[in-house]
Design an enzyme around this catalytic site. Structure first.
Site, PDB file in Angstrom:
ATOM      1  N   ASP A  64      34.906  39.852  47.598  1.00 35.78           N
ATOM      2  CA  ASP A  64      36.089  39.272  48.244  1.00 35.78           C
ATOM      3  C   ASP A  64      36.090  39.561  49.742  1.00 35.78           C
ATOM      4  OD1 ASP A  64      36.453  41.996  47.784  1.00 35.78           O
ATOM      5  OD2 ASP A  64      38.633  41.827  47.706  1.00 35.78           O
ATOM      6  N   GLU A  65      34.905  39.733  50.322  1.00 36.51           N
ATOM      7  CA  GLU A  65      34.779  40.032  51.747  1.00 36.51           C
ATOM      8  C   GLU A  65      34.354  38.787  52.521  1.00 36.51           C
ATOM      9  OE1 GLU A  65      33.555  44.757  51.660  1.00 36.51           O
ATOM     10  OE2 GLU A  65      31.972  43.246  51.858  1.00 36.51           O
TER      11      GLU A  65
END
Length: 304
Positions: A218-219
């Protein structure tokens, strides 16, 4: 008589071979006027035989090559040497296609050049495969966003440009708050759809000249160039936080997440891609430690 018969049969065999060859073939006179084409060339170019005969190969020029390119080609074949290389051509509908072409001069009994034969091999399918593989190498398979490799490459080039022009740019490191909880409660399929939707919102919240990338999980990272001052990036960060903070819904499941964003600035916070990413990452974790759902700039550690 038998010799003449055999020569005629050989010529007929050769003509049938060229006519039915899978590769596109054309023959032009010394002035470059097309005097013969096979059906493969007609299929590739989209032109009928009657439309090609009497024309020059310039009919197929795409505009992708400079005049010096064609000048060098003609200098080679008029000197009696074969020429081989790749050409980007344009068909009757305006579609561009890439061919590997071999042009060979033909001579009469006195050694004078009378014609040229050009054989083309269509590389469009291979070109498409190369472009597909390159896209996969530089883009995230889930969201379609640029990946880390692409982002770092663009960041390095942006740093070099900013150094030449005395400009400023920002690197943002973005992480979704409570993303693991979404995966754990709603499943990875919903988590993947959330990542795709977040990618779309991030892309829609920045300028076309800026770059949004997914590093993994989720970066995400964002490259903002041509900043007039440090305050400009705060406006972008607020837009990104607001965009991600709006509720999502997947299969009637409401999903709420927020973005924690860390920011580093060139040249203030670093002069290379690795350092700027590292410091934006540090700033992001500081935002998370403070509760998330916001943004913050990198700050040097206070001396102990």
């Amino acid at each position: 008589m038998r010799k003449m018969f055999m020569e005629r049969k050989q010529q007929e065999l050769l003509m049938r071979a060229f006519t039915r060859a899978a590769n596109a073939v054309m023959i032009a006179d010394r002035q470059g006027r097309i005097v013969w084409v096979n059906q493969a060339l007609c299929r590739l170019s989209g032109y009928d035989e009657a439309e090609l005969l009497g024309q020059t190969p310039a009919l197929l020029h795409s505009g992708e090559h400079e005049a010096d390119f064609y000048r060098g080609l003609w200098d080679t074949i008029l000197a009696g040497q074969p020429w081989q290389g790749e050409l980007i051509e344009r068909d009757k509908q305006g579609r561009r296609y890439t061919v590997s072409q071999l042009i060979t001069p033909l001579f009469d009994d006195s050694g004078a050049i009378t014609h040229f034969i050009a054989i083309q091999h269509d590389l469009s399918a291979q070109q498409g495969e190369r472009e597909k593989m390159e896209h996969l190498a530089y883009h995230d398979s889930l969201t379609g966003l640029p990946n880390r490799l692409h982002f770092v490459d663009r960041l390095n080039r942006a740093i070099a440009a900013a150094a030449r022009q005395g400009g400023m740019l920002a690197v943002m490191f973005l992480d979704l708050d409570r993303f693991k909880a979404v995966n754990d409660t709603l499943g990875h399929a919903i988590g993947d759809r959330l990542l795709v939707s977040v990618a779309e919102r991030l892309t829609g919240a920045v300028r076309k000249s800026d770059l949004v990338a997914r590093l993994g999980g989720d970066e995400f990272t964002v490259l903002v160039t041509d900043l007039a001052n440090a305050a400009d990036v705060d406006s972008v960060a607020r837009q990104l936080v607001a965009a991600v903070g709006q509720p999502f819904a997947f299969d009637h499941h409401p999903v709420q997440t927020h973005a924690s964003i860390g920011i580093s600035l060139y040249p203030r916070d670093g002069d290379c891609a690795e350092l700027l990413l590292e410091r934006a990452d540090e700033a992001m974790y500081r935002v998370k430690a403070q509760g998330g759902g916001g943004y913050g700039h990198w700050q040097p550690a206070l001396p102990r």
